[in-house]
Structures are given as structure tokens and as C-alpha cells.
Design a protein around this motif. Structure first.
Motif, PDB file in Angstrom:
ATOM      1  N   PHE A  17      -1.293   7.426 -10.933  1.00  0.00           N
ATOM      2  CA  PHE A  17      -1.976   8.713 -10.801  1.00  0.00           C
ATOM      3  C   PHE A  17      -0.998   9.770 -10.282  1.00  0.00           C
ATOM      4  O   PHE A  17       0.009   9.458  -9.644  1.00  0.00           O
ATOM      5  CB  PHE A  17      -3.142   8.607  -9.817  1.00  0.00           C
ATOM      6  CG  PHE A  17      -4.366   7.937 -10.385  1.00  0.00           C
ATOM      7  CD1 PHE A  17      -4.253   7.010 -11.419  1.00  0.00           C
ATOM      8  CD2 PHE A  17      -5.626   8.215  -9.894  1.00  0.00           C
ATOM      9  CE1 PHE A  17      -5.380   6.392 -11.926  1.00  0.00           C
ATOM     10  CE2 PHE A  17      -6.745   7.611 -10.404  1.00  0.00           C
ATOM     11  CZ  PHE A  17      -6.627   6.682 -11.426  1.00  0.00           C
ATOM     12  N   THR A  18      -1.292  11.010 -10.563  1.00  0.00           N
ATOM     13  CA  THR A  18      -0.532  12.105  -9.970  1.00  0.00           C
ATOM     14  C   THR A  18      -0.938  12.225  -8.505  1.00  0.00           C
ATOM     15  O   THR A  18      -2.015  11.744  -8.109  1.00  0.00           O
ATOM     16  CB  THR A  18      -0.824  13.420 -10.694  1.00  0.00           C
ATOM     17  OG1 THR A  18      -2.229  13.722 -10.575  1.00  0.00           O
ATOM     18  CG2 THR A  18      -0.473  13.316 -12.170  1.00  0.00           C
ATOM     19  N   PRO A  19      -0.089  12.847  -7.652  1.00  0.00           N
ATOM     20  CA  PRO A  19      -0.451  12.974  -6.230  1.00  0.00           C
ATOM     21  C   PRO A  19      -1.806  13.643  -6.026  1.00  0.00           C
ATOM     22  O   PRO A  19      -2.572  13.230  -5.155  1.00  0.00           O
ATOM     23  CB  PRO A  19       0.697  13.806  -5.657  1.00  0.00           C
ATOM     24  CG  PRO A  19       1.860  13.489  -6.544  1.00  0.00           C
ATOM     25  CD  PRO A  19       1.291  13.309  -7.900  1.00  0.00           C
TER      26      PRO A  19
ATOM     27  N   THR B 146       0.527  10.662   2.260  1.00  0.00           N
ATOM     28  CA  THR B 146       0.538   9.318   1.669  1.00  0.00           C
ATOM     29  C   THR B 146       0.573   9.392   0.145  1.00  0.00           C
ATOM     30  O   THR B 146       1.281   8.637  -0.528  1.00  0.00           O
ATOM     31  CB  THR B 146      -0.693   8.534   2.130  1.00  0.00           C
ATOM     32  OG1 THR B 146      -0.756   8.548   3.560  1.00  0.00           O
ATOM     33  CG2 THR B 146      -0.640   7.095   1.633  1.00  0.00           C
ATOM     34  N   ALA B 147      -0.215  10.321  -0.454  1.00  0.00           N
ATOM     35  CA  ALA B 147      -0.232  10.461  -1.915  1.00  0.00           C
ATOM     36  C   ALA B 147       1.131  10.884  -2.436  1.00  0.00           C
ATOM     37  O   ALA B 147       1.582  10.417  -3.493  1.00  0.00           O
ATOM     38  CB  ALA B 147      -1.299  11.483  -2.320  1.00  0.00           C
ATOM     39  N   ASP B 148       1.850  11.757  -1.710  1.00  0.00           N
ATOM     40  CA  ASP B 148       3.191  12.168  -2.139  1.00  0.00           C
ATOM     41  C   ASP B 148       4.192  11.032  -1.994  1.00  0.00           C
ATOM     42  O   ASP B 148       5.129  10.909  -2.795  1.00  0.00           O
ATOM     43  CB  ASP B 148       3.653  13.371  -1.313  1.00  0.00           C
ATOM     44  CG  ASP B 148       2.852  14.625  -1.634  1.00  0.00           C
ATOM     45  OD1 ASP B 148       2.279  14.673  -2.758  1.00  0.00           O
ATOM     46  OD2 ASP B 148       2.762  15.523  -0.782  1.00  0.00           O
ATOM     47  N   ALA B 149       4.008  10.178  -0.945  1.00  0.00           N
ATOM     48  CA  ALA B 149       4.971   9.109  -0.702  1.00  0.00           C
ATOM     49  C   ALA B 149       4.822   7.954  -1.676  1.00  0.00           C
ATOM     50  O   ALA B 149       5.700   7.096  -1.754  1.00  0.00           O
ATOM     51  CB  ALA B 149       4.809   8.594   0.741  1.00  0.00           C
ATOM     52  N   PHE B 150       3.682   7.899  -2.464  1.00  0.00           N
ATOM     53  CA  PHE B 150       3.479   6.821  -3.436  1.00  0.00           C
ATOM     54  C   PHE B 150       4.620   6.750  -4.441  1.00  0.00           C
ATOM     55  O   PHE B 150       4.978   5.681  -4.918  1.00  0.00           O
ATOM     56  CB  PHE B 150       2.163   7.052  -4.188  1.00  0.00           C
ATOM     57  CG  PHE B 150       1.054   6.137  -3.741  1.00  0.00           C
ATOM     58  CD1 PHE B 150       0.406   5.326  -4.661  1.00  0.00           C
ATOM     59  CD2 PHE B 150       0.682   6.080  -2.414  1.00  0.00           C
ATOM     60  CE1 PHE B 150      -0.616   4.488  -4.247  1.00  0.00           C
ATOM     61  CE2 PHE B 150      -0.330   5.264  -2.002  1.00  0.00           C
ATOM     62  CZ  PHE B 150      -0.991   4.446  -2.907  1.00  0.00           C
TER      63      PHE B 150
END
Length: 454
Positions: free
Chosen positions: A60-62, A38-42
Motif C-alpha cells: 500500500f502507499t503510505p 510508521t506508515a512512512d517507515a514501511f
């Protein structure tokens, strides 16, 4: 970890897979993979595509996003089907093969079980709950295996440490036995030395008693000698007192004889002096103010002629006037220091004013041979002055409660009548005061002109 509500279907479910629900919390390993995906897909979503609680983490960064917004992202995935669908689309683009295999109902055998469970949790294909549960069981088995392996390695390490400790204990025990044997031998040696030392102490005590007896005998003999010496000293002191008394009597008689002769001589001299004074009164002779040589008519050197008087008619601001005054015999030049410096160079600091003036006065004293005294007001000083007076110049500072003007007047009054004294000051009160005392005042500007010419 997020525990969804059981038996409830999320609003807006798109397929049959959304009707399924977990009956236990999401395994921690699967949850971490879901948060990471999910953090990468942001990065591929706009701010409007994000739920309101996640928009603050958009920049924010991943890595930081997964660290600070992990719980919020997991909750949004579970409770917001629209957001989960957008993440699913990004996940299909990132891992197309794994996503296609799961949506077709098969699972790649070579894929990581945690990745399979995380992708299945986001895509929600049919049977995704089983995939997540199987991944959790697989992760638990892997953790158990790793824990068993670590326990086995820890057991082997402990066994090795136990064997090492036993070997060290055996070696240490042998070393202690050797040290004990050496200590026993050393104790026996020390006991022998102690017995020898005790014998030496006994012999020393006997020698000490013998020396003490000899010392007592020596002290008794010395006391007898001291008593005899004191008796002889008293006899000699008595004899010396007798000799000193006789010597003093002899000196007294000699002084008395001389005083009689001195008295006779003084009486004779007083008689002669009184006779001479009486003769002077009888003859009424005038004082000898004129000498015979003074009656001879001639030109004496140094007598002023009209020509000389004309030559000396100089202006009060002409430096030549100061040269004439300083050419007088035994002349004394007294300078009002700060009056001169503040007339000539008032913008300089006081220390530099003093140094500049004293340097010029030193050259003037060397050129004219006159006695030069420079007076400064001590009230101008914040601290004592460390000053080496220049050659030929006397430097004075007025004491507390005394002004430089009063010190100048004291210097003028200290000179004998008739000695030429020149005072350099523009202060009218100083000039009038020294003029009444017989000194010659000159302006500070005159002295400054003379110093600048030098």
C-alpha cells in the motif's frame, strides 16, 4: 486508539524507558503522528521484518496504509518491541536531530509538541511518558484555544447577523407600512369604482328590460308573419300539385300516342323480315362465302410460296422463330414470369428477377408492337408488391388459391378463336394445356435468347 496494559513490561525491553507505561489512552493527535511515521517507515522494511498482521499492507502507499492499517500498526507498536525497534531505527534516520535530542534527555523548544511526543513514544527514552502526557495537555490547550477563538468568531458572526436582521426587520416594517397605505388607497379607489359599476349595472338592467319588451313585440310580429307565409306556402303547394298533375296527364297522353305509332312500325318491319326469310327458303340460296373478286386468278400478297416455307423452317430454339410469331397480326404474348426468370437468372432475388424480365419485355413490346402479358405466381410473395408496370406490358399476379399456370390457361381461354396467342413457358403441363386451347407454346430459353439479343 490503543490502550496498553498497565503495570506490564513488554517482552524484550531494551532500556529503562520500556518500564514506563501510560496511565491513559494515547492522545489522538499523537496517535495520528505515530501512525503516519510508521506508515512512512514501511518502505524501508522487508516483508520478513513486518509482523504477520501487517504484511498484507506492505504494497500500500503510505496514505492508504495509514487509512486502512492505522489500528493494526498502533497495536503492533505497542505489543511488539522488535517491530517498534525497527520503526525507531527508521525514525532516527528520518529525524536524526529530534531523535538524538530526545535520547540525550532534552527536548528542542522549537519542535512541534506532537512530533516530540510521537517520536518519544516510538523511541521510548527515559521520561517518554511525561513527554507524551505534556504533548497531550499541550494539544488539549491548543484545541481549547482554537475552540475559544472559533467560538469568539462565531459570536461575532452571530452579532453581525443579528444586527443585519434587525436592520432588515426595520426596513421591512417600513416597507410594509408603505404597502399598507398603498393598499388602503387602492381599496378606497376600488370602492368608488364598485359604486360606479353598480350604477352602470342598474342602468343596464333597465335597458335590458326595455330590450326584452321590444324583443317580445318583435317575436309576436314575426310569428304573425310566419303564419301568413305558411298559409301562402300551403296555397302555392296546392297549386303546384295541380299543375304537376296536369303536366303528367299531358305527358302520359303523348307517350300513349307515340307507342301506337311504334307498334305499327315494328309490325311492318317484322312483316318485311319474315317475307325475306321466306323468300330465302323458297330460293334455297347458298351462303355468300365467295365474292366475285375471288374468282380472278392472281397472286395475293402474303400467300406462302415453297421458298417462304423453306425460310420458315426454323429450330425451336432459334430467336427468329419468336420474331416470326410476334409478327403475326394482333398477336398476344403471355409469359410465365418465374418460369422464365428461374431458367435465366435463378440466383437473383425475386424482386430483381421481376424487374429484369419486365425491362426486357418492355423493350420487346416496343420493338414488335405485340400485346404482352407477364404472369407471376402470387404464392411466392411474402407481402403485397408495389410495382409500376413498364410501358406496354401487362403484369398480373395470381390470387390466393390460384396458381400462375391456371391464370395463364384462363388468359388463353379468354381470347377469341382465331387470334394468335404465344405462351412462353418451359412447364410441360402449361405448354400442353395452352396448345389444346389453340395457343402456340415456346420454350422460356427461346424468349431469353430473344431478350438478350435485344
Amino acid at each position: 486508539m490503543v490502550e496498553p496494559a498497565r503495570g506490564a513490561e513488554p517482552a524484550g525491553a531494551a532500556g529503562g524507558g520500556d518500564a514506563e507505561a501510560l496511565d491513559r489512552p494515547l492522545p489522538e493527535g499523537v496517535r495520528r503522528r505515530v501512525v503516519a511515521f510508521t506508515a512512512d517507515a514501511f518502505g524501508g522494511l522487508t516483508l520478513a521484518d513486518l509482523p504477520s498482521q501487517l504484511r498484507q499492507y506492505a504494497r500500500f502507499t503510505p496514505t492508504r496504509r495509514a487509512k486502512f492499517a492505522g489500528n493494526a500498526m498502533a497495536a503492533a507498536l505497542e505489543g511488539d518491541p522488535v517491530f517498534r525497534g525497527r520503526i525507531a531505527e527508521r525514525l532516527r534516520e528520518a529525524q536524526p536531530e529530534l531523535a538524538a535530542a530526545l535520547e540525550s534527555g532534552s527536548s528542542p523548544a522549537a519542535a512541534d509538541p506532537l512530533d516530540v511526543a510521537a517520536v518519544a513514544y516510538v523511541l521510548r527514552p527515559a521520561g517518554w511518558v511525561k513527554l507524551v502526557a505534556a504533548a497531550g495537555e499541550e494539544a488539549q490547550r491548543a484545541d481549547a484555544e482554537r475552540a475559544g477563538e472559533e467560538a469568539q468568531r462565531e459570536l461575532e458572526r452571530l452579532r453581525e447577523e443579528l444586527a443585519l436582521l434587525r436592520e432588515q426587520q426595520r426596513t421591512h416594517g417600513e416597507h410594509q407600512r408603505q404597502e399598507l397605505e398603498a393598499a388602503r388607497k387602492e381599496a378606497e379607489s376600488l370602492q368608488r369604482k364598485l359604486r360606479s359599476a353598480l350604477n352602470d349595472v342598474k342602468r343596464g338592467e333597465a335597458a335590458l328590460r326595455k330590450a326584452a319588451a321590444e324583443a317580445d313585440a318583435f317575436r309576436a310580429e314575426a310569428a304573425a308573419q310566419v303564419a301568413a307565409a305558411e298559409s301562402e306556402g300551403r296555397r302555392l303547394k296546392s297549386r303546384l300539385a295541380e299543375v304537376e298533375a296536369a303536366l303528367e296527364a299531358s305527358r302520359r297522353s303523348a307517350r300513349e300516342g307515340r307507342s301506337v305509332e311504334d307498334m305499327r312500325l315494328r309490325l311492318l318491319l317484322d312483316t318485311v323480315l319474315e317475307s325475306a326469310q321466306g323468300l330465302r327458303r323458297e330460293l334455297a340460296l347458298p351462303p355468300a362465302s365467295v365474292r366475285p373478286a375471288d374468282t380472278v386468278d392472281a397472286v395475293e400478297p402474303g400467300r406462302m410460296t415453297p421458298k417462304d416455307i423453306a425460310a420458315r423452317a426454323l429450330s425451336e430454339t432459334d430467336p427468329a422463330l419468336l420474331d416470326q410469331l410476334l409478327a403475326l397480326p394482333q398477336v398476344h404474348l403471355v409469359v410465365d414470369g418465374y418460369n422464365v426468370t428461374k431458367t435465366g437468372y435463378p440466383t437473383m432475388p425475386l424482386e430483381k428477377q421481376r424487374l429484369r424480365l419486365l425491362g426486357g419485355l418492355s423493350m420487346l413490346a416496343a420493338q414488335t408492337g405485340a400485346e404482352v402479358t407477364c404472369v407471376f405466381d402470387g404464392a411466392e410473395l411474402a407481402a403485397p408488391v408495389l410495382l409500376a408496370p413498364p410501358r406496354g406490358v401487362r403484369v398480373l399476379f395470381s390470387k390466393a388459391g390460384v396458381t400462375a399456370d391456371e391464370l395463364i390457361r384462363q388468359l388463353v381461354r379468354a381470347e377469341p378463336p382465331g387470334r394468335p396467342v404465344v405462351v412462353a413457358s418451359t412447364d410441360r403441363e402449361v405448354a400442353d394445356g395452352v396448345a389444346r386451347a389453340g395457343a402456340r407454346p415456346v420454350a422460356s430459353l427461346l424468349l431469353l435468347k430473344r431478350l438478350s439479343r435485344a
